[in-house]
Design a protein around this motif. Structure first.
Motif, PDB file in Angstrom:
ATOM      1  N   PHE A 272     -18.937  79.399 -10.718  1.00 55.68           N
ATOM      2  CA  PHE A 272     -18.891  80.696 -10.051  1.00 55.68           C
ATOM      3  C   PHE A 272     -19.567  81.786 -10.885  1.00 55.68           C
ATOM      4  CE2 PHE A 272     -15.133  78.137  -9.134  1.00 55.68           C
ATOM      5  CZ  PHE A 272     -15.268  77.962  -7.769  1.00 55.68           C
ATOM      6  N   ALA A 273     -19.461  81.687 -12.214  1.00 59.74           N
ATOM      7  CA  ALA A 273     -20.016  82.722 -13.092  1.00 59.74           C
ATOM      8  C   ALA A 273     -21.507  82.517 -13.371  1.00 59.74           C
ATOM      9  CB  ALA A 273     -19.247  82.754 -14.413  1.00 59.74           C
ATOM     10  N   LEU A 274     -21.925  81.264 -13.594  1.00 53.31           N
ATOM     11  CA  LEU A 274     -23.316  81.023 -13.989  1.00 53.31           C
ATOM     12  C   LEU A 274     -24.339  81.466 -12.942  1.00 53.31           C
ATOM     13  CD1 LEU A 274     -23.476  77.637 -15.959  1.00 53.31           C
ATOM     14  CD2 LEU A 274     -23.983  79.948 -16.775  1.00 53.31           C
ATOM     15  N   PRO A 275     -24.140  81.203 -11.645  1.00 52.83           N
ATOM     16  CA  PRO A 275     -25.131  81.691 -10.679  1.00 52.83           C
ATOM     17  C   PRO A 275     -25.299  83.212 -10.724  1.00 52.83           C
ATOM     18  CG  PRO A 275     -23.758  80.014  -9.663  1.00 52.83           C
ATOM     19  CD  PRO A 275     -23.137  80.326 -10.992  1.00 52.83           C
ATOM     20  N   LYS A 276     -24.202  83.932 -10.977  1.00 51.35           N
ATOM     21  CA  LYS A 276     -24.296  85.389 -11.078  1.00 51.35           C
ATOM     22  C   LYS A 276     -25.055  85.789 -12.344  1.00 51.35           C
ATOM     23  CE  LYS A 276     -21.923  86.391  -7.386  1.00 51.35           C
ATOM     24  NZ  LYS A 276     -22.573  87.046  -6.219  1.00 51.35           N
ATOM     25  N   LEU A 277     -24.732  85.171 -13.462  1.00 49.15           N
ATOM     26  CA  LEU A 277     -25.443  85.474 -14.707  1.00 49.15           C
ATOM     27  C   LEU A 277     -26.927  85.123 -14.586  1.00 49.15           C
ATOM     28  CD1 LEU A 277     -22.904  84.197 -17.425  1.00 49.15           C
ATOM     29  CD2 LEU A 277     -23.346  86.557 -16.722  1.00 49.15           C
ATOM     30  N   ALA A 278     -27.207  84.011 -13.906  1.00 46.15           N
ATOM     31  CA  ALA A 278     -28.598  83.564 -13.788  1.00 46.15           C
ATOM     32  C   ALA A 278     -29.444  84.548 -12.988  1.00 46.15           C
ATOM     33  CB  ALA A 278     -28.637  82.183 -13.127  1.00 46.15           C
ATOM     34  N   GLN A 279     -28.845  85.336 -12.110  1.00 47.83           N
ATOM     35  CA  GLN A 279     -29.590  86.304 -11.307  1.00 47.83           C
ATOM     36  C   GLN A 279     -29.902  87.586 -12.066  1.00 47.83           C
ATOM     37  OE1 GLN A 279     -27.152  86.899  -7.841  1.00 47.83           O
ATOM     38  NE2 GLN A 279     -27.405  84.804  -7.098  1.00 47.83           N
ATOM     39  N   MET A 280     -29.277  87.778 -13.221  1.00 46.53           N
ATOM     40  CA  MET A 280     -29.436  89.035 -13.959  1.00 46.53           C
ATOM     41  C   MET A 280     -30.731  89.071 -14.755  1.00 46.53           C
ATOM     42  SD  MET A 280     -25.605  89.651 -15.507  1.00 46.53           S
ATOM     43  CE  MET A 280     -24.159  89.734 -14.455  1.00 46.53           C
ATOM     44  N   ASP A 281     -31.320  90.280 -14.876  1.00 48.40           N
ATOM     45  CA  ASP A 281     -32.422  90.462 -15.807  1.00 48.40           C
ATOM     46  C   ASP A 281     -31.853  90.745 -17.187  1.00 48.40           C
ATOM     47  OD1 ASP A 281     -31.505  93.071 -15.743  1.00 48.40           O
ATOM     48  OD2 ASP A 281     -33.203  93.851 -14.613  1.00 48.40           O
ATOM     49  N   LYS A 282     -32.730  90.927 -18.159  1.00 52.98           N
ATOM     50  CA  LYS A 282     -32.258  91.071 -19.541  1.00 52.98           C
ATOM     51  C   LYS A 282     -31.421  92.333 -19.742  1.00 52.98           C
ATOM     52  CE  LYS A 282     -35.428  88.271 -22.237  1.00 52.98           C
ATOM     53  NZ  LYS A 282     -36.211  88.201 -23.485  1.00 52.98           N
ATOM     54  N   LYS A 283     -31.775  93.396 -19.063  1.00 49.58           N
ATOM     55  CA  LYS A 283     -31.008  94.637 -19.210  1.00 49.58           C
ATOM     56  C   LYS A 283     -29.572  94.439 -18.739  1.00 49.58           C
ATOM     57  CE  LYS A 283     -31.053  99.543 -17.962  1.00 49.58           C
ATOM     58  NZ  LYS A 283     -31.787 100.612 -17.203  1.00 49.58           N
ATOM     59  N   ALA A 284     -29.419  93.787 -17.602  1.00 50.29           N
ATOM     60  CA  ALA A 284     -28.079  93.530 -17.073  1.00 50.29           C
ATOM     61  C   ALA A 284     -27.316  92.564 -17.968  1.00 50.29           C
ATOM     62  CB  ALA A 284     -28.176  92.979 -15.653  1.00 50.29           C
ATOM     63  N   LEU A 285     -28.011  91.581 -18.529  1.00 50.63           N
ATOM     64  CA  LEU A 285     -27.358  90.618 -19.423  1.00 50.63           C
ATOM     65  C   LEU A 285     -26.831  91.306 -20.677  1.00 50.63           C
ATOM     66  CD1 LEU A 285     -29.828  87.613 -19.101  1.00 50.63           C
ATOM     67  CD2 LEU A 285     -27.425  87.610 -18.403  1.00 50.63           C
ATOM     68  N   ARG A 286     -27.605  92.227 -21.228  1.00 49.10           N
ATOM     69  CA  ARG A 286     -27.141  92.936 -22.432  1.00 49.10           C
ATOM     70  C   ARG A 286     -25.916  93.783 -22.128  1.00 49.10           C
ATOM     71  NH1 ARG A 286     -32.959  94.066 -22.976  1.00 49.10           N
ATOM     72  NH2 ARG A 286     -33.827  92.486 -24.394  1.00 49.10           N
ATOM     73  N   LYS A 287     -25.902  94.437 -20.975  1.00 46.81           N
ATOM     74  CA  LYS A 287     -24.720  95.209 -20.586  1.00 46.81           C
ATOM     75  C   LYS A 287     -23.520  94.296 -20.398  1.00 46.81           C
ATOM     76  CE  LYS A 287     -27.139  99.002 -18.256  1.00 46.81           C
ATOM     77  NZ  LYS A 287     -27.369  99.702 -16.961  1.00 46.81           N
ATOM     78  N   THR A 288     -23.754  93.123 -19.814  1.00 50.46           N
ATOM     79  CA  THR A 288     -22.671  92.166 -19.616  1.00 50.46           C
ATOM     80  C   THR A 288     -22.101  91.703 -20.946  1.00 50.46           C
ATOM     81  OG1 THR A 288     -23.673  91.398 -17.544  1.00 50.46           O
ATOM     82  CG2 THR A 288     -22.068  89.931 -18.589  1.00 50.46           C
ATOM     83  N   ALA A 289     -22.976  91.503 -21.932  1.00 45.72           N
ATOM     84  CA  ALA A 289     -22.513  91.095 -23.259  1.00 45.72           C
ATOM     85  C   ALA A 289     -21.586  92.137 -23.867  1.00 45.72           C
ATOM     86  CB  ALA A 289     -23.711  90.846 -24.182  1.00 45.72           C
ATOM     87  N   VAL A 290     -21.922  93.404 -23.682  1.00 48.51           N
ATOM     88  CA  VAL A 290     -21.082  94.479 -24.214  1.00 48.51           C
ATOM     89  C   VAL A 290     -19.730  94.503 -23.496  1.00 48.51           C
ATOM     90  CG1 VAL A 290     -20.851  96.976 -24.485  1.00 48.51           C
ATOM     91  CG2 VAL A 290     -23.045  95.868 -24.958  1.00 48.51           C
TER      92      VAL A 290
END
Length: 517
Positions: A272-290
């Motif tokens: 459930f989580a990976l498909p959502k993460l896979a759709q993110m660009d790098k900016k969104a991924l960095r925000k998600t990491a925070v």
């Protein structure tokens, strides 16, 4: 509270900057034009029209993989990105328009085809060093070490976070597409319960076997202290991998397998989580990491603040010294909280997999220091903590310092592996890719599974006195213990983990359970 708030704010900022720096460190490109030409079978170079990611040859030793690792690295079909299809014959003028459209469509589809993943062998050997730290952390005190050595290796509550992050990293690597913001078809087209069970059953059979082998010892000790009803209940928790949800009983029977309990839950979240993460660009991924870091830190910060445990290094603190052991164990073992670290690993992997796939992104470069720097920082921090120069709770060291450095280390290993030794000379990566270390790394899961039960044989007072008349203290017996762990792990790997009948049983069981669920 003000100093703690500042510490949290600074640490989150450091995490974001580390990921930003790490994501701007390699020349790996996912566009066809950026791939280096690779040697074809006949010795000539492929043109850019048919580019593919080359897979380095591996020695016979490094190909000895356990079912657990094969499960992690099962890549599916090999795919070659082909820029143009060669056509035979000549097209008539009436066919030219449709032919050009078909060719453009074919070129576009093949350009978007998934690229072949290469095996990151450094991750295998890395597991051996990590599990070595865990084993030593659990039982080094029985070797009569000096105070510094004891505290150095008693930081296993920090080190275990690396296993969760690495698990998330590898899962994202094998289940999402390189250079594309998409999950792999194998993930999206497989029922979630079947996907989850296939992962879990990569390691569950060995866990079950070790429970059976050592069950006389587990039952004997548990019944002696708790009676038959609780013994049966504890056995049920261990078999069903639900023990991590019970804070005061997370370490029943084979104590270290609380990790598997948490990992099983985190794995169930991945479809459930990976498909959502896979759709993110790098900016969104960095925000998600925070945000994941904040979610990971806040419960620990709340416990530390309410009970004033900022200066309590849990690794060498007696359980009786904890102001609230049940609450501490909830924060330490609870699978829902642990999942944040698994997802952080997945986010870090996606940042690397999207290298140079976004417009206006600067070329990413790496060098030998990209791996050496974080590794030195990790070791230095462990050495510094062992001196007691700055007593600090494991709860904050793990999410705010250790994990950001470890994730940066993983990302650098990934990038340098993809780039290849011809482009980047990386001594750290070369050492970690040594076939002997890779082979030892493939023993890491059996080592992890057996080191707890064998530790009870040597060091649990009730059991050791029954078998040997005493607890086997001292460096000599500790060396024998380590040799026993390595020997039994190798036997189980050879006779059980690599057994085709076991693999077939796992496959059939997954299908049956998946259909039932």
């Amino acid at each position: 509270m003000a100093p703690l708030a500042r510490l949290l704010l600074v640490s989150v900022t450091v995490l974001d900057s580390l990921i930003n720096v790490a994501s701007s460190v390699s020349a790996f490109s996912t566009s066809n034009s950026a791939f280096p030409a690779t040697k074809a079978a006949g010795g000539s170079k492929n043109s850019l029209a048919t580019t593919t990611t080359a897979t380095p040859k591996r020695s016979a030793t490094s190909r000895i993989l356990s079912n657990h690792n094969n499960n992690y690295y099962k890549m599916g079909d090999d795919t070659t990105a082909t820029g143009l299809h060669q056509r035979g014959g000549a097209a008539t003028s009436s066919e030219s328009s449709s032919a050009l459209q078909a060719e453009a469509s074919s070129s576009s589809a093949s350009a978007a085809a998934p690229k072949k993943r290469i095996r990151i062998e450094a991750f295998d050997s890395m597991r051996f060093f990590l599990i070595g730290c865990i084993v030593l952390g659990h039982f080094i005190k029985f070797a009569d070490p000096n105070d510094f050595v004891f505290k150095l290796f008693s930081q296993h509550n920090v080190i275990v976070g690396a296993f969760f992050a690495l698990s998330g990293y590898v899962t994202a690597y094998t289940s999402t597409e390189i250079g594309q913001r998409a999950a792999s078809p194998k993930l999206t087209q497989t029922p979630s319960q079947q996907w989850t069970l296939s992962r879990v059953f990569g390691w569950y059979p060995l866990h079950l076997l070790v429970l059976v082998i050592f069950s006389p010892m587990f039952v004997y000790a548990d019944q002696h202290y708790n009676g038959w009803i609780q013994t049966i209940w504890h056995g049920f928790l261990s078999v069903t991998l639900t023990q991590a949800w019970f804070p005061m009983h997370s370490e029943v029977w084979n104590a270290p397998t609380w990790y598997l309990s948490g990992l099983a839950f985190a794995t169930a979240l991945m479809p459930f989580a990976l498909p959502k993460l896979a759709q993110m660009d790098k900016k969104a991924l960095r925000k998600t990491a925070v945000w994941l870091t904040i979610a990971n830190v806040l419960p620990k910060l709340g416990y530390m603040y309410d009970f004033n445990t900022l200066g309590m290094p849990e690794g060498w603190t007696s359980p009786k010294a904890h102001p609230n052991l049940a609450l501490f164990n909830i924060i330490r073992f609870n699978p829902a909280l642990i999942s944040a670290e698994v997802l952080l690993g997945a986010v870090a992997c996606r940042l690397v997999m999207l290298d140079n796939s976004e417009k206006d992104e600067k070329p990413i470069r790496t060098n030998a220091f990209s791996t050496l720097g974080p590794l030195v920082a990790i070791v230095a921090s462990m050495l510094f903590r062992a001196t007691d120069a700055l007593p600090l709770t494991d709860m904050l060291v793990r999410p705010l310092f250790f994990l950001p450095l470890f994730l940066r280390f993983l990302m650098a290993c990934h990038r340098n592996t993809v780039k290849g030794s011809d482009t980047v000379v990386d001594p750290t990566l070369s050492i970690l890719s040594n076939p002997i270390l890779v082979w030892l790394g493939n023993l890491s899961f059996p080592i992890y599974i057996v080191h707890g039960p064998l530790g009870q044989v040597f060091y649990k007072k009730l059991v050791a006195q029954k078998l040997f008349g005493k607890v086997l203290m001292g460096p000599g017996y500790f060396g024998l213990y380590l040799a026993s762990v390595l020997g039994l792990a190798w036997i189980l790997q050879l006779t059980f983990s690599q057994n085709k009948a076991v693999a077939e049983w796992s496959k059939n069981t997954v299908n049956k359970l998946s259909s039932w669920m």
